[in-house]
Design an enzyme around this catalytic site. Structure first.
Site, PDB file in Angstrom:
ATOM      1  CG  HIS A  26     -33.064 -17.466   1.511  1.00  0.00           C
ATOM      2  ND1 HIS A  26     -32.329 -18.493   0.978  1.00  0.00           N
ATOM      3  CD2 HIS A  26     -32.206 -16.746   2.299  1.00  0.00           C
ATOM      4  CE1 HIS A  26     -31.073 -18.406   1.424  1.00  0.00           C
ATOM      5  NE2 HIS A  26     -30.975 -17.362   2.224  1.00  0.00           N
ATOM      6  CD  GLU A  35     -35.245 -19.503  -1.238  1.00  0.00           C
ATOM      7  OE1 GLU A  35     -35.315 -20.450  -0.429  1.00  0.00           O
ATOM      8  OE2 GLU A  35     -34.159 -18.989  -1.591  1.00  0.00           O
ATOM      9  NE  ARG A  41     -30.160 -14.692  -0.264  1.00  0.00           N
ATOM     10  CZ  ARG A  41     -29.834 -15.915  -0.673  1.00  0.00           C
ATOM     11  NH1 ARG A  41     -30.527 -16.504  -1.625  1.00  0.00           N
ATOM     12  NH2 ARG A  41     -28.808 -16.559  -0.137  1.00  0.00           N
ATOM     13  CG  HIS A  87     -33.319 -23.186   1.043  1.00  0.00           C
ATOM     14  ND1 HIS A  87     -32.803 -21.935   1.255  1.00  0.00           N
ATOM     15  CD2 HIS A  87     -33.004 -23.910   2.145  1.00  0.00           C
ATOM     16  CE1 HIS A  87     -32.195 -21.895   2.433  1.00  0.00           C
ATOM     17  NE2 HIS A  87     -32.310 -23.083   2.996  1.00  0.00           N
ATOM     18  CD  GLU A 108     -31.995 -24.673  -2.986  1.00  0.00           C
ATOM     19  OE1 GLU A 108     -32.927 -23.997  -3.465  1.00  0.00           O
ATOM     20  OE2 GLU A 108     -31.134 -24.193  -2.222  1.00  0.00           O
TER      21      GLU A 108
END
Length: 417
Positions: free
Chosen positions: A176, A179, A234, A304, A378
């Site tokens: 993405h 990020e 994104r 991510h 994440e």
């Protein structure tokens, strides 16, 4: 007639001027019940909300923390609607443009040079891949696995000895575009692996006995676009048939329950899955590479941001994978190890119940292919900065994450057959 040329010029200039986010806000709301959750969904239908967490309107549910960006023009009406319905909210970011500029809070040692303490644009990252191979020819090699829609190269760095038969771990960053902390980690990992080999006991043992395949930027076109045109971008940059909207969410484009969420059908949403599984050149390059190295790849790790979690399958079903206990154990110890550095606690668990249900994700695809240890990090933070983590937090984030990755790799070395 004399006005036509200047107007035309203005139009062209506007078309390529980067998107600005002056006085845009990022709000956090936690709906207390279904009624309040529906109010947010209704507001999203009539206003342009940019969902940060979760990533799409259909995930919005009672008792869930919702972060979304909203323009200056719409923020007044949104806030008054929340007030009228007695919904508590907080403003995470008061001026998005200011926050974007504040991200770059580390001074460059040498302007224009690659730095592990700064975010690096694509040109710097390409030059860095060459430098790593040149500096560590015995340890690092560069493999071009394909090209993007806009014909940029997709490079995987292989770290380890020449033996192809050894166990390997595939890692990717930057699926993405917005990020940015994710590609920063992949660069940090490669640098640390090469630099500490022969000095750090764990890293030396790992690299003596296994290989790492690292894709520093998965979504190259989107990443470039997030640097040059729209920081909040994104998706990738592919054109969609019969739609003016650009881009596919590469992490909805894998052949893992690809068709299960109708909400991913709209090309204008941030989570558009693409016209078919592996329709995107980037996805296809990665899946082809992994399939061709399936004998040796024993783990898949994708990075991510944000929300500080360590996730594993499944995303498209609440059914637990066969080796659920094993994945839970690895994730638990991995997050414990991560916390030893700065006492930063990550939560862990299956995607569907820990973050929100997803379809077409790389993690589930890799697992279904037979790679039984697949994880998604994440990274930082929990929303104060969201996608705009300041550069001063790159190194702390990378240092703690590296501890967890080294633990996972050690576990794979010992237990994966």
């Amino acid at each position: 007639m004399r006005f036509i040329l200047p107007l035309g010029l203005i139009a062209t200039t506007l078309a390529i001027a980067p998107v600005r986010f002056d006085r845009e806000k990022v709000l956090r709301v936690k709906p207390q019940d279904v009624k309040q959750a529906n109010i947010i969904k209704d507001l999203a239908k009539t206003n342009q909300l940019d969902f940060w967490y979760p990533d799409a309107i259909h995930h919005v549910a009672a008792n869930m923390t919702i972060d979304f960006g909203v323009s200056e023009k719409e923020s007044h009406s949104i806030q008054s609607a929340l007030d009228q319905n007695k919904m508590h909210y907080e403003i995470l970011i008061h001026d998005l443009q200011e926050e974007i500029e504040k991200q770059f809070d580390v001074k460059e040692d040498i302007p224009g040079r690659h730095s592990y303490a700064k975010y690096n644009n694509w040109d710097k990252i390409v030059a860095w891949t060459e430098k790593m191979v040149h500096k560590h020819p015995e340890m690092v090699s560069r493999i071009k696995i394909g090209t993007t829609v806009e014909d940029n190269p997709l490079y995987v760095l292989k770290i380890g000895k020449k033996d192809e038969r050894r166990k390997a771990i595939f890692m990717d960053c930057g699926i993405h575009a917005r990020e940015w902390i994710s590609p920063a980690f992949c660069q940090w990992f490669v640098y640390q692996a090469a630099k500490t080999y022969g000095k750090n006991k764990i890293m030396t043992k790992l690299l003596d006995r296994m290989n790492f395949y690292v894709l520093p930027v998965f979504n190259v076109d989107g990443y470039i676009w997030s640097w040059t045109q729209n920081r909040m971008w994104r998706k990738n940059r592919s054109k969609n048939q019969n739609s003016k909207c650009i881009g596919t969410d590469l992490n909805r484009n894998f052949n893992a329950s690809w068709n299960s969420f109708p909400s991913t059908k709209n090309p204008c949403t941030d989570t558009y899955r693409g016209p078919e599984p592996e329709s995107e050149k980037e996805t296809k390059a990665v899946t082809d590479f992994i399939r061709s190295h399936l004998k040796s790849i024993k783990a898949y790790i994708t990075f991510h941001s944000y929300s500080q979690m360590l996730l594993f399958p499944c995303g498209y079903t609440s059914k637990l994978p066969a080796n659920h206990k094993d994945l839970t154990k690895v994730a638990k110890i991995g997050t414990d190890v991560l916390a030893t550095r700065y006492e930063n606690r990550y939560i862990y668990g299956p995607i569907a119940s820990t973050i929100y249900p997803t379809s077409g994700s790389s993690l589930d695809w890799a697992y279904n292919l037979g790679i039984k240890h697949t994880f998604a990090f994440e990274l930082r933070d929990k929303g104060k900065f969201g996608f705009l983590l300041p550069e001063s937090l790159i190194k702390p984030t990378c240092k703690e994450t590296l501890l967890a990755v080294k633990f996972i790799a050690k576990y794979i070395l010992k237990h994966a057959s």
